[in-house]
Design a protein around this motif. Structure first.
Motif, mmCIF file in Angstrom:
data_model
loop_
_atom_site.group_PDB
_atom_site.id
_atom_site.type_symbol
_atom_site.label_atom_id
_atom_site.label_comp_id
_atom_site.label_asym_id
_atom_site.label_seq_id
_atom_site.Cartn_x
_atom_site.Cartn_y
_atom_site.Cartn_z
ATOM 1 N N LEU A 169 10.860 12.843 4.536
ATOM 2 C CA LEU A 169 11.194 14.259 4.545
ATOM 3 C C LEU A 169 10.035 15.126 5.023
ATOM 4 O O LEU A 169 10.252 16.200 5.578
ATOM 5 C CB LEU A 169 11.630 14.710 3.154
ATOM 6 N N VAL A 174 11.106 20.092 -0.980
ATOM 7 C CA VAL A 174 11.215 19.016 -1.966
ATOM 8 C C VAL A 174 9.862 18.408 -2.312
ATOM 9 O O VAL A 174 9.666 17.905 -3.414
ATOM 10 C CB VAL A 174 12.174 17.916 -1.461
ATOM 11 N N LEU A 338 15.987 18.545 4.853
ATOM 12 C CA LEU A 338 16.197 18.413 3.415
ATOM 13 C C LEU A 338 17.542 18.985 2.999
ATOM 14 O O LEU A 338 18.288 18.368 2.229
ATOM 15 C CB LEU A 338 15.072 19.125 2.665
#
Length: 442
Positions: A169, A174, A338
């Motif tokens: 990612l 996140v 994400l």
């Protein structure tokens, strides 16, 4: 002559005579010789060392004795501390691999709870330790574990993700913590409110839903639910976050996403043939396409052919944070990546499990169908659903909640201990990773 290495010099310890002169100690008994030599050092003797056979020097006894004593004290303290700590029961499995293979096997079979249930039964405890993806981890079972982790956020634990997730990612919402994460959440807050849901999402979701069912479900004697539901939720996510409507481009991105998802929770080996290697390549391809889309939207915003409030992508490109700083293109790509992942992956699992449960309980299905017919009958032709209509779906909401309780779409939330934790009589060291799992479904 006994050789020692000190930095880059080879030192010959001139101690042979002192070790062998004692007639009471056999010459071959090396440990006894060292004991005699150590006793001589204790009597404040100095040790003569020959440096590369060129010169000699006198080294005070404390040069040897102090480091040795410090090491012994540290080992004793660590040993006594380990004995007093009551770590959760469990096993670390194989070196490096730990119990990752068992965990991934259970997940691949669609029964991740199997991994947890087997160990709960084996250790007779709802809390156990293991090693997953190269990390020492403790699994906390039940609602009490869930409450503990979420009520102690940034107090005793903090958000943590496996290295595979972080690498795939990249920097973004996140993987951010602290103040940076708060700023990012504030930038997205206006797009996840009930007002945004009513204003931006409901109509798009309904339109995509009608189109999807007409093309992939109607008239088919048999369908594979999960792949079609995944395609549907991915189309919804692309529409909501980027206003992407091209079916060919969506299906191409969806194929890359499926490769990406298979490596998200895997053994972190970036070698040809591994799931993580394929996922890294898939993510690179996704990022290239998303970057092109971001640059096209940027041009559209500059020429005022797109609106800053059109979707999340336009919002991230147009609006700075509270410090007046705009997101870089790479950070925007990572956050869209994400959102596409989070916006469709767990939703796909939940909807698939919902369909399965409704098929298994015809009466419940009839109750849900009746509720939706009543809502639809009150709408005019061409009129879309509203936020008030969603609020009327109480039976549907209860059914979905029960489905998620019985079969959670994800195993749990990852956390890292930032202090030493005492939980239900067990000690969890600082740095250990934790994951919660509701064993009600087991």
């Amino acid at each position: 002559m006994y050789l020692y290495t000190l930095r880059n010099f080879k030192l010959a310890a001139f101690v042979e005579s002192s070790l062998t002169k004692s007639t009471s100690v056999p010459k071959e008994n090396y440990s006894n010789k060292l004991l005699i030599f150590y006793q001589k050092i204790k009597r404040n003797q100095t040790t003569t060392l020959i440096l590369s056979d060129m010169s000699t020097m006198e080294i005070p006894a404390y040069v040897f004795t102090v480091p040795i004593l410090v090491m012994i004290i540290l080992l004793l303290v660590r040993k006594n501390k380990t004995k007093t700590l009551n770590h959760p029961p469990g096993s670390y499995g194989w070196p490096f691999l730990g119990e990752t293979l068992d965990f991934l096997k259970a997940s691949k079979e669609g029964k991740p709870e199997k991994f947890v249930k087997e160990r709960i039964e084996k250790y007779k405890s709802k809390i156990f330790k293991t090693s997953l993806m190269g990390e020492t981890m403790v699994v906390l079972g039940g609602t009490s574990g869930n409450k503990f982790l979420f009520s102690n956020e940034n107090k005793q634990v903090t958000i943590w993700w496996p290295v595979t997730v972080r690498k795939l990612l990249g920097p973004g919402l996140v993987t951010s913590v602290g103040e940076e994460a708060k700023i990012m959440r504030k930038m997205l807050s206006s797009f996840i409110s009930p007002d945004a849901f009513s204003r931006l999402y409901i109509k798009a979701m309904e339109v995509v839903g009608h189109h999807h069912f007409e093309n992939y479900w109607q008239g088919k004697e048999k369908v594979k639910v999960f792949p079609l539901v995944k395609l549907y939720t991915f189309k919804v996510a692309c529409q909501l976050f980027m206003s992407l409507e091209d079916n060919n481009e969506i299906e191409r991105l969806s194929a890359e996403f499926n490769i990406f998802l298979k490596g998200l929770i895997s053994i972190p080996l970036n070698l040809p043939g591994t799931a993580f290697y394929k996922a890294m390549r898939g993510t690179t391809a996704i990022r290239k396409e998303l970057l092109q889309f971001v640059r096209k939207r940027k041009e559209a915003l500059e020429h005022k052919t797109s609106s800053p409030s059109q979707d999340i992508l336009s919002h991230l490109l147009s609006c700075p944070d509270e410090n007046g700083k705009f997101m870089s293109e790479l950070l925007i790509v990572n956050n869209i990546l994400l959102l596409l992942f989070a916006g469709h992956d767990t939703s796909s699992v939940t909807l698939t499990l919902l369909i399965k449960r409704l098929a298994e309980h015809p009466q419940v299905y009839q109750n849900v169908l009746k509720e939706h017919i009543e809502i639809a009958s009150a709408k005019k032709d061409g009129e879309f659903l509203s936020w008030d209509d969603i609020q009327k779906m109480k039976c549907s909401w209860n059914v979905i909640s029960e489905v998620m309780r019985l079969t959670p779409p994800i195993m749990g939330a990852y956390r890292e201990a930032i202090v030493y934790i005492n939980y239900e009589g067990y000690h969890i060291p600082k740095g250990w990773k934790a994951i919660q799992y509701d064993i009600q479904c087991c």
